[in-house]
Design an enzyme around this catalytic site. Structure first.
Site, short mmCIF file in Angstrom:
data_model
loop_
_atom_site.label_atom_id
_atom_site.label_comp_id
_atom_site.label_asym_id
_atom_site.label_seq_id
_atom_site.Cartn_x
_atom_site.Cartn_y
_atom_site.Cartn_z
CD GLU A 137 -8.76 4.18 -1.71
OE1 GLU A 137 -9.35 3.90 -0.93
OE2 GLU A 137 -8.61 5.06 -1.62
CG ASP A 187 -2.26 0.40 1.03
OD1 ASP A 187 -2.30 1.63 0.39
OD2 ASP A 187 -3.21 -0.23 1.30
CG ASP A 201 -4.35 5.56 1.15
OD1 ASP A 201 -5.64 4.44 0.85
OD2 ASP A 201 -4.57 6.61 1.33
CG HIS A 255 -9.26 -1.51 4.48
ND1 HIS A 255 -9.39 -1.44 2.61
CD2 HIS A 255 -8.85 -0.01 5.00
CE1 HIS A 255 -8.48 0.00 2.64
NE2 HIS A 255 -8.31 0.48 4.32
CG ASP A 256 -11.65 1.97 3.41
OD1 ASP A 256 -11.18 2.07 4.46
OD2 ASP A 256 -10.71 2.33 2.25
C1 GLC Z 1 -7.99 4.65 1.87
C2 GLC Z 1 -8.21 3.94 2.90
C3 GLC Z 1 -8.55 4.30 3.82
C4 GLC Z 1 -7.92 5.28 4.88
C5 GLC Z 1 -8.40 6.72 3.64
C6 GLC Z 1 -6.95 7.73 4.45
O1 GLC Z 1 -9.32 5.06 1.71
O2 GLC Z 1 -8.08 2.63 2.06
O3 GLC Z 1 -8.59 3.05 4.65
O4 GLC Z 1 -9.04 5.72 5.98
O5 GLC Z 1 -7.76 5.88 2.63
O6 GLC Z 1 -5.14 7.02 3.93
#
Ligand code: GLC
Length: 532
Positions: free
Chosen positions: A266, A100, A202, A327-328
């Protein structure tokens, strides 16, 4: 490791949230040696790559997404030597390792931010987004943090505000500063040198904000009880044009280490905006994550329309990908129920494109309610009680019937799922009809039949409550029919019929299909068709 540079096109990615995968030292938090010890689960499952959520040094305000050192490992997860060991162990088993990469922000404890904050004259000042107060002495504009409240925090010492798309402990880097860009590209090089196979990048849609700091407009569709950050449309804080240059720079770094290195981005965006993240002439992400299965209504007509729209929007040569959870987001088994979660697994693993599986979905884990005193997620703490918290999807994996489900010998950082003594990886592995067995069978079929991994579509359509699509690769053909309802359904089979390769019930393999395909409630079938 084989030298197949296009592995990610036919491969499957598996996301590990390391805090909750496997603990090796009894502190109740998963770690790298634990993950390494469980790699055989992934091999047996049949995935090709493991994406590891952040394991870098972090104060854990956002559980690792607040990085205070990009080129080391947090002691809670292990050491750099453990990471080297994990990479070697994974490669030894034919698994790729995806890390990540968190470019949008750092921890407020990162030495860069400490320096930046120390004085207006510090050379690192401009590495973050600092602005004078607005005319009323408050924040410079109306921008909101994803996790609640203003996106600006005032620094008493200098009187200026810094911008944070997420927590105030996660100040945004200023990617318009060339020093930031160079330093963050060096982070990629550091890990590529150590042998990682790619990155999940991310929150890329947040990388740039409007330089003129114009306010975000109100969102007419916002309703109380939903995320307060959605009161505004993020037109000035997301998906700004400069992002594509930055992604292309990341891609050039990855490509310099060989064509097999993968970049996944992402970005939660509508299909038309998402496509830009492949980059001009595919100079961007190999795979901009496609999250649309998470938000599209679960019925045959809507999913058929989604698949067609997404396929039609792909740039020439752009490779598709699909995601059911991470995980979100609420677990697929909770969104759809356990029966349709099996249908969803068949969909994910038979659509054209690279699938990503979130840890635990292969055993049908559901969201686990978290009692208030055990809440960990800062989002739930900031904006409590409306279901935004992500702890329910982050609880440990139940491995076996042991006292702490084989996850730890200590006290797990989040509660174990209820029923873990009966329902766990070991028990499902021994049950030929379990969700785990279904995932193994689907992944094995995908590996064995190039038509599933590589074929195009002949048709994608909704037949009442049934989603049907035909795949074709050279002369090979397959039909996927998914009953997205709780009632039996029948649909016409293509001329010549076929033979069932797999049912979500795992009990009809080899059955011949004549003129009509009969589906039980909540049943999906993959059917081999006669060659074209
Ligand atoms: C992304 C991650 C999430 C995190 C956010 C801030 O969306 O998947 O878990 O809280 O970024 O880094």
């Amino acid at each position: 490791m084989d030298d197949d540079t296009r592995w990610w096109r036919h491969g499957t990615v598996y996301q590990v949230y390391p805090r909750s995968f496997q603990d090796s030292d009894g502190d109740g938090v998963g770690d790298l040696p634990g993950l390494a010890a469980r790699l055989d689960h992934l091999v047996r499952l049949g995935v090709d790559a493991v994406w590891v959520s952040p394991v870098y040094p972090s104060p854990m305000a956002d559980f690792g997404y607040d990085v205070s050192d990009h080129t080391d490992i947090d002691p809670v997860f292990g050491t750099l030597a453990d990471m080297d060991g994990l990479i070697a162990a994974a490669h030894g088993r034919g698994l790729r390792v995806i890390l990540d990469y968190v470019p949008n922000h750092t921890s407020d404890r990162h030495p860069w931010f400490r320096a930046s904050r120390s004085s207006r004259a510090d050379p690192r000042r401009d590495w973050y987004v600092w602005r004078d107060p607005g005319p009323d002495g408050g924040p410079p504009n109306n921008w909101l943090s994803e996790f609640g409240g203003s996106a600006w925090t005032r620094d008493e010492a200098s009187g200026q505000y810094y911008y944070h798309a997420y927590l105030k402990e996660q100040p945004d880097l200023n990617w318009r500063n060339p020093g930031v860009r160079d330093a963050m590209l060096d982070v990629l090089r550091f890990w590529l040198e150590r042998g990682v196979d790619g990155f999940r990048v991310d929150a890329i849609h947040h990388l740039f904000e409007d330089e003129g700091l114009r306010d975000n407009p109100p969102n007419p569709d916002w309703r109380p009880g939903t995320s307060p950050a959605r009161r505004l449309l993020r037109t000035r804080t997301m998906d700004q044009p400069e992002v594509h240059d930055a992604i292309a720079a990341m891609r050039r770094v990855a490509d310099a280490y060989g064509p097999g290195r993968l970049l996944i981005g992402e970005a939660y965006l509508p299909i038309d905006r998402l496509m830009a993240y492949y980059g001009a002439d595919l100079s961007g992400f190999h795979l901009p994550f496609n999250f649309h299965l998470i938000s599209t209504p679960w019925n045959a007509a809507a999913v058929a329309a989604l698949v067609r729209a997404y396929e039609a929007a792909l740039p020439p040569g752009g490779w598709p990908n699909w995601v059911l959870g991470n995980h979100d987001r609420s677990r697929v088994a909770s969104r759809l129920g356990p029966a349709q979660a099996r249908v969803a697994a068949m969909l994910l693993l038979t659509l054209r494109g690279t699938p990503t599986i979130y840890q635990g979905d292969e055993i049908g884990m559901a969201d686990v309610p978290i009692p208030p005193e055990r809440v960990q997620d800062p989002w739930e703490r900031n904006v409590p009680g409306i279901g935004l918290g992500r702890d329910p999807v982050r609880v440990p994996i139940p491995w076996d019937a042991g006292p702490k489900a084989g996850f730890t010998t200590g006290e797990p950082w989040l509660p174990l799922p209820p029923g873990h003594r009966e329902d766990n990886v070991e028990a499902q592995g021994a049950d030929p009809r379990s969700m785990l067995s279904l995932h193994r069978a689907l992944l094995a079929l995908r590996r064995a039949e190039p038509v599933l991994a590589a074929g195009g579509y002949d048709r994608v359509e909704a037949l009442g409550g049934v989603l049907a699509f035909e795949r074709r690769h050279a002369r090979a053909r397959a039909l996927v029919v998914l009953n997205m309802t709780g009632m039996p359904q029948a649909v016409a089979a293509p001329p010549g019929g076929g033979r069932i390769w797999l049912s979500t019930g795992l009990d009809r393999g080899g059955e011949m299909v004549g003129e009509t395909v009969r589906l039980r409630a909540d049943e999906g079938l993959v059917i081999g068709l006669p060659p074209a």
